[in-house]
Design an enzyme around this catalytic site. Sequence first.
Site, PDB file in Angstrom:
ATOM      1  N   HIS A 137       0.848  -1.186   0.000  1.00  0.00           N
ATOM      2  CA  HIS A 137       0.000   0.000   0.000  1.00  0.00           C
ATOM      3  C   HIS A 137       0.884   1.237   0.000  1.00  0.00           C
ATOM      4  O   HIS A 137       1.644   1.454   0.942  1.00  0.00           O
ATOM      5  CB  HIS A 137      -0.868  -0.009   1.254  1.00  0.00           C
ATOM      6  CG  HIS A 137      -1.986   0.986   1.232  1.00  0.00           C
ATOM      7  ND1 HIS A 137      -1.768   2.333   1.297  1.00  0.00           N
ATOM      8  CD2 HIS A 137      -3.324   0.826   1.167  1.00  0.00           C
ATOM      9  CE1 HIS A 137      -2.943   2.964   1.287  1.00  0.00           C
ATOM     10  NE2 HIS A 137      -3.889   2.074   1.206  1.00  0.00           N
ATOM     11  N   LYS A 155     -12.756   5.610  -9.389  1.00  0.00           N
ATOM     12  CA  LYS A 155     -12.066   6.811  -9.883  1.00  0.00           C
ATOM     13  C   LYS A 155     -12.600   7.208 -11.254  1.00  0.00           C
ATOM     14  O   LYS A 155     -12.701   8.388 -11.581  1.00  0.00           O
ATOM     15  CB  LYS A 155     -10.558   6.537  -9.946  1.00  0.00           C
ATOM     16  CG  LYS A 155      -9.729   7.680 -10.490  1.00  0.00           C
ATOM     17  CD  LYS A 155      -8.255   7.454 -10.266  1.00  0.00           C
ATOM     18  CE  LYS A 155      -7.739   6.318 -11.129  1.00  0.00           C
ATOM     19  NZ  LYS A 155      -7.598   6.691 -12.544  1.00  0.00           N
TER      20      LYS A 155
END
Length: 902
Positions: A150, A569
């Site tokens: 991440h 997104k």
Amino acid sequence: MEEESRESEFLSHDGPLREDVSRLGTMVGRMLAEQGGTAFFERVEQVRIAAIRRRREGATVNELADSLAGLQAEDAEALARAFATYFQAVNTAERVHRIRRRRDYQREGSAPQPESLLDVLGRLKAQGVGANELMGWLDRLWIEPVFTAHPTEAVRRSLLEKEQAIVRSLIDGFDQNRTPQERKEDDDRIYMALSSGWQTAEASPVRPSVQDEHHHVGFYLANPIYRIVPAFYESLAESLQAVYGVAAKLPQLLGFATWVGGDMDGNPNVGAETIAASLATQRAHVIEHYMADVAGLARLLSQTEGRVAVDPRLQQRLDDYRTRFPVAAQKVRPRHADMPYRSLLTVIGARLEATHADDHPEGYTAVSELLDDLQLIVSSLVDHHGLHAGAYAVQRLIRRVRTFGLHLARLDVRQDSRVHDDALAALLENAAWPQLASDARAQQLRGYASGSARFPISHADVVTSLYDVFATLGDARRRYGREAVGLYIISMTRSAADVLAVLALARYGGLVESGSVPLNIAPLFETVDDLKNAPATLRALLADPVYRQHLAARNDQQWVMLGYSDSGKDGGTLASRWGLQRAQVELLEVASEAGIQLAFFHGRGGSASRGGARITPALMSSPRGAVAGVLRVTEQGEVIHRKYGIRALALRNLEQTVGAVLRASLRPRETESREERWREQMNRLSVNSRQAYRAFVEREHFVDYFRHATPIDVIERMTLGSRPASRRSMRGVEDLRAIPWVFAWTQCRSIITGWYGLGTALEQGAAEFGEAELSEMAHDWPFFSNLLDDVEMVLAKCDLDIAEAFSKLSGSLHEEFFGLIRDEFERTRHWLLRLKSGNTLLQGDPRLAASIRLRNPYVDPMSLMQVDLLHRWRAGDRKDDALLQALVACVNGVSQGLQNTG
């Protein structure tokens, strides 16, 4: 007065949590005074009280912002770290309180804890699920969390260990019989962890390597998770016995996987070398744990000849090993020669040690060999009065070995389809290859994918790189076992040709066993349009004779990965969630027509904007048949820490997950006659929401606005991950990765990624087919109600006044863009409350509302400092490293407070 305000943020029955927060808060204050001086502590308190007063009185942010403007970089950094330390303490106290509540349920015994295995099995039995039906589903169950690196969250291991020291001390405090001296020792350990943590930087100034990321993920796999796996199976067995009176041998239904070292998509630092290194490191980790467990068992199983009999086969195995593995046998001490179990376990430990070295003649070549040795010990113990004299302890190790093998976690590999096309263009000496129609590419690839044709040798870099990857995967299967390699995932899959490309390239790299490619290939559908076209892509793929031959060798099971992040997104939350729901329904229909088994791999992120959700409502609102006993889902960032950082919570998370899969599989929601109408209306809502969202992000100068109104330039400079924040130079939203995209909007407190476009869609929907219809959907359709719940949580974390302060950093663009944000926020909030028949956000979830209220006043100072620091840092052309460090501290602190990055 300020303490009364803090008290009001707790629920009436959370007295112990209030005490822990107060206890830790007092220690943090004492530590800050000791480390930074009395004046520094008083400054922290002054800011804290002002922030609380601002919230309580509903004042504007201006007064608080003015008091924080112009701070020296070092002072701002210290203030931000102080508030972040407070949040770490609160977060830890809340996690420990979850353990306390679990114990309260177990101690009282009046009713099982909601979503526990005992609760789920009781529900299923009440719904008519019999023991035979349940056991049949347990045989089909497969749960596989997949841990990914991440790029916005990577707590240092040393800080994780300090947090665990605090957790242990708080849990020790559950014992009401502890003496005053013992409680003082608990406090001393907590204070030491807080103090040493304050003196430790949150992150290294050096960007982590892929191997560093592996060690970070390995902390969770090889520590909390490794330890609790046997406890999970024991909990399931006890629940089966309690509810159904069944004492059955449980199948393996848990596995773990990782992307760290195998996720090549957009990361030039990942390739064949990192794949090999990650797998080698994972083997080393798991063998070290096995060796420690085996050594412990050898000390425990001290049974001697003459006192108790043993299975003759065990003695034969020991004699055989003395001949075949003389070096390992030398580890047995002469004085232990009359202890057969200890002697065999000593040899097992020596063979495990030899397994560390490649091709060592005395090492284990397959996990089945190790399991056979351990099972022989268990059988002998059970047959000779040893069930309670060590057999259970050996069975716990067997559970771990079955789960983790000789590889710890399966390694997935991911690459962009465009990289495959570049390699094929070089191999075929056709620069126009990527532009060819998909049917033409598929036709040309069939021979190479089936093995009837061979590529000429190419030394192009992209070809050599992929050749090495597939060769390394083949070597990994031979070294570590076939379970060591997970899925091969194709990002940006647009056609069947993209999948055939992987088959062809795998054959070129020599990844062939018994004439076929031993690889499960998963197309990844990411954007809203890709999800819409996914059924047609899968239908073409399953109609391809070459691919069907490959699939037949894979037991006719096809994996499909669904991308929550990029679809969100691309089209906003509503369009993304509906696109994912609709795609699953249609993909299942295609698979059924083709007679193959379809399994979904859910690429969820941590935040609601990227598919993060509570597991039970998420699965219960899935399309019927979409779960079918299988859950493979990504876990990353703060989600890994929150779910798996503490053993008791890791166990609770696994129980909730398995329980949710059982419920969604055995008794999915009933067929709803109105759902066909609702789906049509959701199609309209999705289109309208996406149009509103795209109209906003495609406005002229939007990229400039985004880069000024959010701290994306700080996030890009943070040394948190090995992967770049964007795929290419950022020309538009599509070039930015979903994680920093969400992270940036979360930091500026508007979090538009989780709600923008929904309000417009609901308003238009009410005008088109009526508010009553929307309310009916919100109350009676789990998919829609769950979506609204997730958006409500996001809205509750927003602060538009602070978002406006960030927005003003964009200069003249502020007026153009922020009015749209505020209007859409109010529109979304208005319609959400109307449809949920509420007056305030999170009215139906008082625990979450209290948690957010507790944090919000303390996040505000860090956000406002961030605005001031951003303005000054950018005015200096981003060259002041001290200001950047202060900004990073603010970013970390806000993340701790909101418990979300990306």
